[in-house]
Design a protein around this motif. Structure first.
Motif, PDB file in Angstrom:
ATOM      1  N   SER A   2       0.831  -1.200   0.000  1.00 32.12           N
ATOM      2  CA  SER A   2       0.000   0.000   0.000  1.00 32.12           C
ATOM      3  C   SER A   2       0.865   1.249   0.000  1.00 32.12           C
ATOM      4  N   VAL A   3       0.323   2.327  -0.561  1.00 28.36           N
ATOM      5  CA  VAL A   3       1.036   3.588  -0.686  1.00 28.36           C
ATOM      6  C   VAL A   3       0.121   4.709  -0.212  1.00 28.36           C
ATOM      7  N   SER A   4       0.682   5.706   0.461  1.00 25.40           N
ATOM      8  CA  SER A   4      -0.112   6.827   0.943  1.00 25.40           C
ATOM      9  C   SER A   4      -0.601   7.664  -0.226  1.00 25.40           C
ATOM     10  N   SER A   5      -1.886   8.050  -0.165  1.00 23.90           N
ATOM     11  CA  SER A   5      -2.465   8.878  -1.221  1.00 23.90           C
ATOM     12  C   SER A   5      -1.949  10.309  -1.167  1.00 23.90           C
ATOM     13  N   ARG A   6      -1.245  10.666  -0.079  1.00 27.34           N
ATOM     14  CA  ARG A   6      -0.745  12.030   0.075  1.00 27.34           C
ATOM     15  C   ARG A   6       0.579  12.247  -0.647  1.00 27.34           C
ATOM     16  N   ILE A   7       1.141  11.209  -1.226  1.00 27.66           N
ATOM     17  CA  ILE A   7       2.426  11.314  -1.929  1.00 27.66           C
ATOM     18  C   ILE A   7       2.172  11.462  -3.424  1.00 27.66           C
ATOM     19  N   SER A   8       2.829  12.421  -4.041  1.00 32.70           N
ATOM     20  CA  SER A   8       2.623  12.637  -5.469  1.00 32.70           C
ATOM     21  C   SER A   8       3.176  11.453  -6.261  1.00 32.70           C
ATOM     22  N   PRO A   9       2.558  11.128  -7.394  1.00 31.55           N
ATOM     23  CA  PRO A   9       3.041  10.007  -8.210  1.00 31.55           C
ATOM     24  C   PRO A   9       4.502  10.175  -8.641  1.00 31.55           C
ATOM     25  N   VAL A  10       4.919  11.417  -8.875  1.00 33.02           N
ATOM     26  CA  VAL A  10       6.312  11.658  -9.306  1.00 33.02           C
ATOM     27  C   VAL A  10       7.284  11.268  -8.197  1.00 33.02           C
ATOM     28  N   ILE A 111       3.524   7.250   3.571  1.00 32.28           N
ATOM     29  CA  ILE A 111       3.984   5.871   3.410  1.00 32.28           C
ATOM     30  C   ILE A 111       4.328   5.621   1.944  1.00 32.28           C
ATOM     31  N   TYR A 112       5.556   5.190   1.687  1.00 31.31           N
ATOM     32  CA  TYR A 112       6.009   4.921   0.331  1.00 31.31           C
ATOM     33  C   TYR A 112       5.873   3.447  -0.042  1.00 31.31           C
ATOM     34  N   ARG A 113       6.039   2.589   0.948  1.00 33.91           N
ATOM     35  CA  ARG A 113       5.879   1.163   0.701  1.00 33.91           C
ATOM     36  C   ARG A 113       5.500   0.497   2.019  1.00 33.91           C
ATOM     37  N   SER A 114       4.513  -0.376   1.984  1.00 34.50           N
ATOM     38  CA  SER A 114       4.109  -1.041   3.226  1.00 34.50           C
ATOM     39  C   SER A 114       3.329  -2.306   2.922  1.00 34.50           C
ATOM     40  N   ASP A 115       3.030  -3.026   3.984  1.00 29.38           N
ATOM     41  CA  ASP A 115       2.206  -4.224   3.925  1.00 29.38           C
ATOM     42  C   ASP A 115       1.212  -4.105   5.084  1.00 29.38           C
ATOM     43  N   GLN A 116      -0.064  -4.193   4.799  1.00 30.45           N
ATOM     44  CA  GLN A 116      -1.079  -3.922   5.821  1.00 30.45           C
ATOM     45  C   GLN A 116      -1.011  -4.886   6.998  1.00 30.45           C
ATOM     46  N   ASP A 117      -0.782  -6.162   6.726  1.00 32.39           N
ATOM     47  CA  ASP A 117      -0.700  -7.123   7.828  1.00 32.39           C
ATOM     48  C   ASP A 117       0.521  -6.840   8.691  1.00 32.39           C
ATOM     49  N   LEU A 118       1.631  -6.488   8.057  1.00 36.75           N
ATOM     50  CA  LEU A 118       2.849  -6.166   8.803  1.00 36.75           C
ATOM     51  C   LEU A 118       2.639  -4.922   9.659  1.00 36.75           C
ATOM     52  N   LEU A 119       2.002  -3.896   9.108  1.00 36.00           N
ATOM     53  CA  LEU A 119       1.723  -2.676   9.874  1.00 36.00           C
ATOM     54  C   LEU A 119       0.817  -2.976  11.070  1.00 36.00           C
ATOM     55  N   ARG A 120      -0.155  -3.841  10.853  1.00 35.48           N
ATOM     56  CA  ARG A 120      -1.069  -4.200  11.946  1.00 35.48           C
ATOM     57  C   ARG A 120      -0.309  -4.882  13.078  1.00 35.48           C
ATOM     58  N   ARG A 121       0.592  -5.816  12.748  1.00 36.44           N
ATOM     59  CA  ARG A 121       1.337  -6.533  13.775  1.00 36.44           C
ATOM     60  C   ARG A 121       2.335  -5.615  14.477  1.00 36.44           C
ATOM     61  N   LEU A 122       2.931  -4.698  13.720  1.00 39.38           N
ATOM     62  CA  LEU A 122       3.844  -3.730  14.335  1.00 39.38           C
ATOM     63  C   LEU A 122       3.099  -2.807  15.292  1.00 39.38           C
ATOM     64  N   ALA A 123       1.903  -2.403  14.903  1.00 44.74           N
ATOM     65  CA  ALA A 123       1.102  -1.540  15.778  1.00 44.74           C
ATOM     66  C   ALA A 123       0.769  -2.264  17.085  1.00 44.74           C
ATOM     67  N   LEU A 124       0.450  -3.541  17.012  1.00 48.88           N
ATOM     68  CA  LEU A 124       0.173  -4.323  18.217  1.00 48.88           C
ATOM     69  C   LEU A 124       1.417  -4.436  19.085  1.00 48.88           C
ATOM     70  N   LEU A 125       2.572  -4.625  18.433  1.00 47.14           N
ATOM     71  CA  LEU A 125       3.826  -4.726  19.181  1.00 47.14           C
ATOM     72  C   LEU A 125       4.174  -3.391  19.838  1.00 47.14           C
TER      73      LEU A 125
END
Length: 261
Positions: A2-10, A111-125
């Protein structure tokens, strides 16, 4: 990814190409990449630098060596664009030490690059290791110190205003004792009185068009908010949370290396 919508495509394309080159040179997989500067806090100016933090995972056999190699990499491409990488084991070790100030970027708004499941587990940690009392004290100290630098007749820059405001808002979120505070300033002031939120919206909108040291627009209502909120926050008492068992970190590290390595 996933990528943040706040980052320009360029910018996203530039960052993604840089990450791909780093993956090749490290022979590793980059699983997270976020902005750790003002852009990650939603307070960027037109000339704010890109301060990118990324997390990478090597192949499994890399972790089985007696001396696997450096745990971090620094790639200062320019004053306006830098990349700092942490191996996943370094990230987990830092989190285990409950060093919240070094991992706040995990809650970045950019966010430039991420994985939703990984972010969820990191947030729990993060929640498991979170110690709110020292974090609250640190934010109150920052806000108080920065406000103390203001002098009568001095024209505030937007940066000089936003630094204590951001600290006050972060302290307010921490005082709720509901885990680490968000990095995005817009999330932090969501729900405040409409006159404050409207003023903040305008200030951030103007800052995004100008340089970092431009004069601040009228911020009277936000100053009143800080003057009322900081005394209240100084009375808040938060409990000390017990540290989690090491097995929590071991399991997360092993699962992440097996999945991405």
């Amino acid at each position: 990814m996933s990528v943040s919508s706040r980052i320009s495509p360029v910018i996203q394309d530039i960052v993604e190409k840089a990450l791909e080159e780093i993956e090749t040179s490290l022979d590793a997989r980059i699983i997270l990449a976020m902005d750790a500067g003002l852009r990650g806090q939603g307070m960027e100016s037109a000339d704010s630098p890109y301060r990118i933090m990324f997390v990478y995972v090597h192949r499994l056999d890399w972790y089985l060596k007696l001396s696997p190699g450096p745990a971090t990499v620094e790639l200062p491409a320019s004053d306006d664009f830098s990349l700092t990488g942490w191996d996943i084991r370094h990230l987990v070790e830092t989190m285990k030490q409950s060093n919240a100030t070094q991992t706040t970027w995990l809650n970045s708004a950019a966010i430039y690059r991420s994985d939703q499941d990984l972010l969820r587990r990191l947030a729990l940690l993060q929640r498991r290791v979170w110690q709110p009392a020292p974090a609250l004290a640190a934010e109150i100290e920052t806000a108080t110190s920065e406000l103390g630098k203001w002098s009568f007749g001095h024209t505030l820059t937007t940066e000089e205003f936003l630094t204590p405001m951001y600290a006050t808002l972060s302290a307010r979120a921490i005082a709720e004792d509901d885990g680490p505070s968000p990095e995005d300033i817009r999330v932090l002031y969501e729900g405040l009185a409409e006159d404050v939120t409207s003023e903040m919206d305008f200030i951030l909108s103007e800052k995004a068009k100008k340089g970092a040291h431009s004069d601040a627009p009228s911020c009277f209502r936000s100053q009143l908010f800080m003057n009322a909120e900081l005394p209240r926050l100084r009375t808040v008492e938060l409990p000390e949370h017990p540290a989690p068992d090491d097995s929590v970190f071991d399991r997360f590290l092993a699962d992440t290396i097996r999945r991405f390595g």
